[in-house]
Every structure is written in structure tokens, then in C-alpha cells.
Enzyme design. Structure first.
Site, mmCIF file in Angstrom:
data_model
loop_
_atom_site.group_PDB
_atom_site.id
_atom_site.type_symbol
_atom_site.label_atom_id
_atom_site.label_comp_id
_atom_site.label_asym_id
_atom_site.label_seq_id
_atom_site.Cartn_x
_atom_site.Cartn_y
_atom_site.Cartn_z
ATOM 1 C CB ILE A 1 3.870 -1.020 6.272
ATOM 2 C CG1 ILE A 1 3.799 -0.131 5.127
ATOM 3 C CG2 ILE A 1 4.599 -2.370 6.337
ATOM 4 C CD1 ILE A 1 2.822 -0.967 4.000
ATOM 5 C CB THR A 2 0.414 -4.881 9.593
ATOM 6 O OG1 THR A 2 -0.814 -4.087 9.200
ATOM 7 C CG2 THR A 2 0.294 -5.467 10.939
ATOM 8 C CB THR B 1 -1.008 0.198 1.280
ATOM 9 O OG1 THR B 1 -1.730 -1.075 1.174
ATOM 10 C CG2 THR B 1 -1.760 1.145 1.249
ATOM 11 C CD GLU B 2 3.653 2.862 -3.672
ATOM 12 O OE1 GLU B 2 3.438 3.634 -4.478
ATOM 13 O OE2 GLU B 2 4.713 2.151 -3.859
ATOM 14 N N PRO B 3 0.420 5.836 -0.405
ATOM 15 C CG PRO B 3 1.389 7.624 0.202
ATOM 16 C CD PRO B 3 1.803 6.483 -0.055
ATOM 17 C CB SER C 1 -16.920 -5.269 1.854
ATOM 18 O OG SER C 1 -16.383 -5.756 3.271
ATOM 19 C CD GLU D 1 -4.211 -9.671 4.887
ATOM 20 O OE1 GLU D 1 -4.282 -10.553 4.223
ATOM 21 O OE2 GLU D 1 -3.454 -9.776 6.094
ATOM 22 N N GLY E 1 -26.560 -0.926 27.698
ATOM 23 C CA GLY E 1 -25.497 -0.102 28.298
ATOM 24 C C GLY E 1 -24.121 -0.361 28.642
HETATM 25 N N1 COS Z 1 -3.438 -14.634 -8.465
HETATM 26 C C1 COS Z 1 -2.598 -14.742 -9.334
HETATM 27 N N2 COS Z 1 -2.558 -13.405 -10.561
HETATM 28 C C2 COS Z 1 -3.461 -12.627 -10.386
HETATM 29 C C3 COS Z 1 -4.380 -12.400 -9.125
HETATM 30 C C4 COS Z 1 -4.277 -13.545 -8.139
HETATM 31 N N3 COS Z 1 -5.177 -13.320 -7.156
HETATM 32 N N4 COS Z 1 -5.051 -11.351 -9.088
HETATM 33 C C5 COS Z 1 -4.831 -10.771 -10.375
HETATM 34 N N5 COS Z 1 -3.495 -11.319 -11.041
HETATM 35 C C6 COS Z 1 -3.088 -11.054 -12.052
HETATM 36 C C7 COS Z 1 -3.773 -10.830 -13.458
HETATM 37 O O1 COS Z 1 -4.071 -12.056 -13.759
HETATM 38 C C8 COS Z 1 -3.016 -9.888 -14.291
HETATM 39 O O2 COS Z 1 -2.352 -10.648 -14.920
HETATM 40 P P1 COS Z 1 -2.044 -10.569 -16.766
HETATM 41 O O3 COS Z 1 -1.891 -9.168 -16.884
HETATM 42 O O4 COS Z 1 -0.993 -11.274 -16.710
HETATM 43 O O5 COS Z 1 -3.470 -11.169 -17.040
HETATM 44 C C9 COS Z 1 -2.498 -8.897 -13.198
HETATM 45 O O6 COS Z 1 -2.232 -9.667 -12.017
HETATM 46 C C10 COS Z 1 -3.200 -7.785 -13.043
HETATM 47 O O7 COS Z 1 -4.471 -8.093 -12.482
HETATM 48 P P2 COS Z 1 -5.898 -7.170 -12.701
HETATM 49 O O8 COS Z 1 -5.835 -6.851 -14.058
HETATM 50 O O9 COS Z 1 -7.091 -7.936 -12.155
HETATM 51 O O10 COS Z 1 -5.312 -5.982 -11.796
HETATM 52 P P3 COS Z 1 -6.429 -4.879 -11.428
HETATM 53 O O11 COS Z 1 -5.475 -3.556 -11.323
HETATM 54 O O12 COS Z 1 -7.527 -4.481 -12.163
HETATM 55 O O13 COS Z 1 -6.850 -4.973 -9.938
HETATM 56 C C11 COS Z 1 -7.089 -5.998 -7.833
HETATM 57 C C12 COS Z 1 -6.698 -5.973 -9.161
HETATM 58 C C13 COS Z 1 -8.266 -4.675 -7.724
HETATM 59 C C14 COS Z 1 -8.366 -7.143 -7.551
HETATM 60 C C15 COS Z 1 -6.304 -5.517 -6.916
HETATM 61 O O14 COS Z 1 -5.627 -4.385 -7.063
HETATM 62 C C16 COS Z 1 -6.440 -5.728 -5.506
HETATM 63 O O15 COS Z 1 -6.686 -6.738 -4.797
HETATM 64 N N6 COS Z 1 -6.814 -4.521 -4.865
HETATM 65 C C17 COS Z 1 -6.834 -4.372 -3.320
HETATM 66 C C18 COS Z 1 -5.351 -4.536 -2.733
HETATM 67 C C19 COS Z 1 -5.455 -5.097 -1.310
HETATM 68 O O16 COS Z 1 -5.859 -6.024 -0.868
HETATM 69 N N7 COS Z 1 -4.713 -4.149 -0.301
HETATM 70 C C20 COS Z 1 -4.301 -4.472 0.853
HETATM 71 C C21 COS Z 1 -2.726 -4.362 1.305
HETATM 72 S S1 COS Z 1 -2.489 -5.514 2.251
HETATM 73 S S2 COS Z 1 -2.788 -5.131 3.885
#
Ligand code: COS
Length: 382
Positions: free
Chosen positions: A156-157, A125-127, A366, A363, A340
Site C-alpha cells: 500500500i503506497t 490489494t491483498e496477499p 499490462s 494500478e 557503460g
Molecule cells: N467502472 C465501473 N464498473 C466497473 C468497472 C469500471 N471500470 N470495471 C468493472 N466494473 C464492474 C462491472 O461492471 C461488474 O459489475 P456488474 O457485476 O454489476 O456487472 C463488476 O464491477 C465486476 O467486474 P468484472 O466482472 O469485470 O470483475 P472481474 O473480477 O472479472 O475483473 C478486473 C476485473 C480483472 C479488470 C479487475 O479485478 C482489475 O482491474 N484488476 C487489477 C486491479 C488493479 O489494478 N490493482 C492495482 C491495485 S491499486 S495500485
């Protein structure tokens, strides 16, 4: 391999005893001090909690996902801040290395992660890259036999205690989105890496999140994790597992809240009778129990499927979505049953109500889980 039944029972019993005898009695103190005592961290190390998911050949317990989920459920019965202390070692801080590390990387770091000597953090995660996590701006520029990292990470945990970070950074600035991102193992002691003060949070006091800043941090090329340009996929696969772990913790917290609610309702008298005898209280207990059982079944089924080698991206997101929303509703009903007293700090219910709120956000929120579930369902054709 799942544990045999006897070993599993022994492990779960041991964790339950630790939770009941050591963690529950000091929950309020940990929240007040905003710190888990060092002595408790040492006991956690002794029990092997930092190494639950690290393969046995590197000194961990090498639990299957199903066994890890069962342990996480038990730990959910104490304040979630305790689990967070070793949660990154079990989950997002170590699993990139377990899944994609070279033999040399594993040998160097996994034994220390398993013992708890090395605390790990996951820096995605970034800003400007939260839910849109492919929008990583932290730069990794190749310079001879080093990558030079510049940028900053947010929320960052365990960064304050971490000695090893899994960092996602952009190696190819010409490629937007996921394709230009790579993952790195970054030791804390490299020059130019700094960690901010912990943020003040709504709940889970005792668990800390920080900003991490990289200013010309020189990371040896051998610390690249997986192939260059594959870092986003590393992160997503780490999160598939992490989401299942968080869902398991949600089930554990819900089970505890239900037990606390039932005990209170049996004891608290109004209109001349325990409130447990009133149908409107019973309806809340029934809703909470039903939803909790459904979440438990979903999480364990998904864990077993992951152990069998299936792709559970969809099911892990569904588990995280359902279990985190479920525990929010269960916590809300618990406050209502306590009345209460549910709003008063001494009873601890309001603390858990605040603690569980983050489960719907970190992570993957929803909303992100719904996006993943819908995409995967359409990909599978139903
Ligand atoms: N396993 C393996 N590969 C994956 C995957 C998974 N679970 N999810 C995505 N990918 C791959 C895709 O297949 C794609 O690869 P190709 O370009 O080769 O096809 C690539 O990664 C990009 O994926 P996608 O196009 O789905 O990316 P998006 O930017 O559209 O979005 C989301 C992905 C929104 C689902 C992702 O950014 C996400 O999970 N965001 C939340 C992040 C998060 O949980 N943050 C918490 C931080 S840690 S506390």
C-alpha cells in the site's frame, strides 16, 4: 473545466521550474536516503500539488484531467519518487471520496487532503487479491453503528505517512467476487490498525509501500463510501482515472530520458565524432521519440474525452498499457545510448531504468490492461 491558456502556461512553467531547480538536483540524494526531505514536501504543499485534482470548493486546484495530465508529465521529468509523495492524494487515495463521498464526508476530509495535511492511501490489494482484485478477503462486519474490519492489505503506497485510507472490504461473505465488497474511509488513528515497515524495492527509493493490518478496527457506519456492495465499482472507477494519471507520468519520464539521451549523444565522441552522428543511435532516438509522441497524444485525447464526460475505461487502460510499455523501451534504449555510463550509478540512467519498471505492474499490470481493453472492445462491438 480546462484552464485558460495563460493560467495553464503559468501553472506548467511553475511546476517545470520547481522540477528543474528543486527536484532534479536532489534526485540522487533522495534515492540514497530513501526519503524525500520534509522541506520539499512542504514546498509541494505550498504549490498545491497535493490538491491538484481536489475540487476548488474544498481548497484544491480542481484541475481538469487534461490539465492534471500535463502537470503529471512535467513532474515525470524528475525522479518518480517525488510524484509518489502526493500521487495518492491526487489519485487513488482521494478520488473515491471525490466521486462517491457524501457532502459531510467531503467537507470533513477534502480540505485537509487538498492542503496535504491529510495524506491518503488506497487499500485494495491483498496477499490473495492482486490482479484478481475482486477476491478481497478483508472482512467488514456490521456491529450496531460500526463496521468491524479484520484482514490485511499489501503493497500500500504511502501507508507509512497516511492518515486516511480508502479500504475495500467484504461486507457480504456469502457473495463471492465483486458483489460483496464495500469501500470505507478509515482514519489511521483507529484502534487495531497497524502499518508494517516499508518494503525494500527495486526502484523509486523515497516512495514507500507497506502492509496494513486491521484487527477488529471499528469504523463508524457514516464512513461507508458509496453504497454497501458497491465498493468494487468505486475501486474500478478510481483506477480508471489513476491509470490515466500514471500514463501521463510515463510520458514525462520518457520525455526526460529522450532529452538526456540526446544531450549525451551530442557530447560523447567515438570514432572521432559525436555518437549522435551515427545512424544506429539516431534510429534509437527516432523510435523513442515517435513512441513517446504517440503515447502523449493518446493520453491527452483520453483525458479530454474523460473531461467531456465519456466513459474512458478502455482508453485509460490503453493509455496505461501503451505508455508504461513505451517508457520501458525508452529507458532500455537510453541505457544503450549511454553505453557503460548507462550502467553506472553516477549518471542516473540506471536508476530511472529501475524506477520505470513498476509502471507496468501497479494500478493494474499490462496483462490486466489488455484484458480490460479486449473486454470493452468486444462490449462495444469494435
Ligand atoms: N467502472 C465501473 N464498473 C466497473 C468497472 C469500471 N471500470 N470495471 C468493472 N466494473 C464492474 C462491472 O461492471 C461488474 O459489475 P456488474 O457485476 O454489476 O456487472 C463488476 O464491477 C465486476 O467486474 P468484472 O466482472 O469485470 O470483475 P472481474 O473480477 O472479472 O475483473 C478486473 C476485473 C480483472 C479488470 C479487475 O479485478 C482489475 O482491474 N484488476 C487489477 C486491479 C488493479 O489494478 N490493482 C492495482 C491495485 S491499486 S495500485
Amino acid at each position: 473545466m480546462p484552464l485558460d491558456l495563460d493560467t495553464r502556461t503559468q501553472l506548467i512553467d511553475g511546476v517545470r521550474r520547481f522540477v528543474t531547480e528543486r527536484l532534479r538536483p536532489i534526485e540522487a540524494q533522495v534515492a540514497a536516503d530513501d526519503a524525500v526531505p520534509d522541506a520539499v514536501l512542504e514546498e509541494m504543499k505550498g504549490l498545491g500539488l497535493f490538491g491538484l485534482s481536489i475540487p476548488e470548493e474544498y481548497g484544491g486546484l480542481g484541475l481538469s484531467m487534461e490539465d492534471e495530465a500535463l502537470v503529471a508529465m512535467e513532474l515525470g521529468r524528475a525522479s518518480p519518487a517525488f510524484r509518489s509523495a502526493f500521487g495518492t492524494n491526487v489519485g487513488i487515495g482521494s478520488q473515491g471520496l471525490v466521486m462517491f463521498g457524501t457532502e459531510a464526508q467531503k467537507e470533513k476530509y477534502l480540505p485537509g487532503i487538498a492542503s496535504g495535511e491529510i495524506v491518503t492511501s488506497f487499500a485494495l490489494t491483498e496477499p490473495e487479491a492482486g490482479s484478481d482484485s475482486a477476491n478481497v478477503q478483508t472482512r467488514a462486519r456490521l456491529d450496531g453503528d460500526h463496521y468491524v474490519l479484520d484482514g490485511s492489505k499489501r503493497y500500500i503506497t504511502n501507508a507509512g505517512r497516511a492518515s486516511l485510507f480508502t479500504v475495500m472490504a467484504r461486507t457480504d461473505p456469502d457473495r463471492k467476487g465483486a458483489a460483496g465488497v464495500s469501500a470505507f474511509l478509515v482514519p489511521r488513528d483507529l484502534a487495531g490498525l497497524s502499518v508494517s515497515k516499508p518494503e525494500k524495492k527495486m526502484g523509486q527509493q523515497g516512495a514507500h509501500i507497506h502492509d496494513v493490518v486491521f484487527e477488529g478496527v471499528r469504523v463508524p457506519v457514516e464512513n461507508l463510501l458509496g453504497a454497501e456492495g458497491e465498493g468494487f465499482k468505486v475501486a474500478m472507477q478510481v483506477l480508471d482515472k489513476g491509470r490515466l494519471h500514471i500514463a501521463s507520468v510515463c510520458v514525462g519520464v520518457a520525455e526526460r530520458l529522450i532529452a538526456d539521451s540526446v544531450a549525451y549523444a551530442a557530447e560523447r565522441k567515438q570514432f572521432g565524432a559525436p555518437i549522435a552522428s551515427f545512424q544506429m543511435i539516431q534510429a534509437m532516438i527516432a523510435d523513442s521519440k515517435t513512441e513517446c509522441l504517440a503515447a502523449r497524444a493518446l493520453v491527452l485525447e483520453t483525458a479530454r474525452r474523460r473531461d467531456a464526460g465519456e466513459n474512458v475505461t478502455l482508453e485509460a487502460s490503453a493509455s496505461k498499457l501503451y505508455a508504461s510499455e513505451m517508457v520501458g523501451r525508452v529507458a532500455d534504449r537510453a541505457v544503450q545510448i549511454f553505453g557503460g555510463a548507462g550502467y553506472v550509478a553516477d549518471y542516473g540512467i540506471e536508476r530511472l531504468y529501475r524506477d520505470v519498471r513498476i509502471f507496468r505492474i501497479y494500478e493494474g499490470s499490462s496483462e490486466i490492461q489488455k484484458l480490460v481493453i479486449a473486454r470493452e472492445t468486444m462490449k462495444r462491438g469494435g
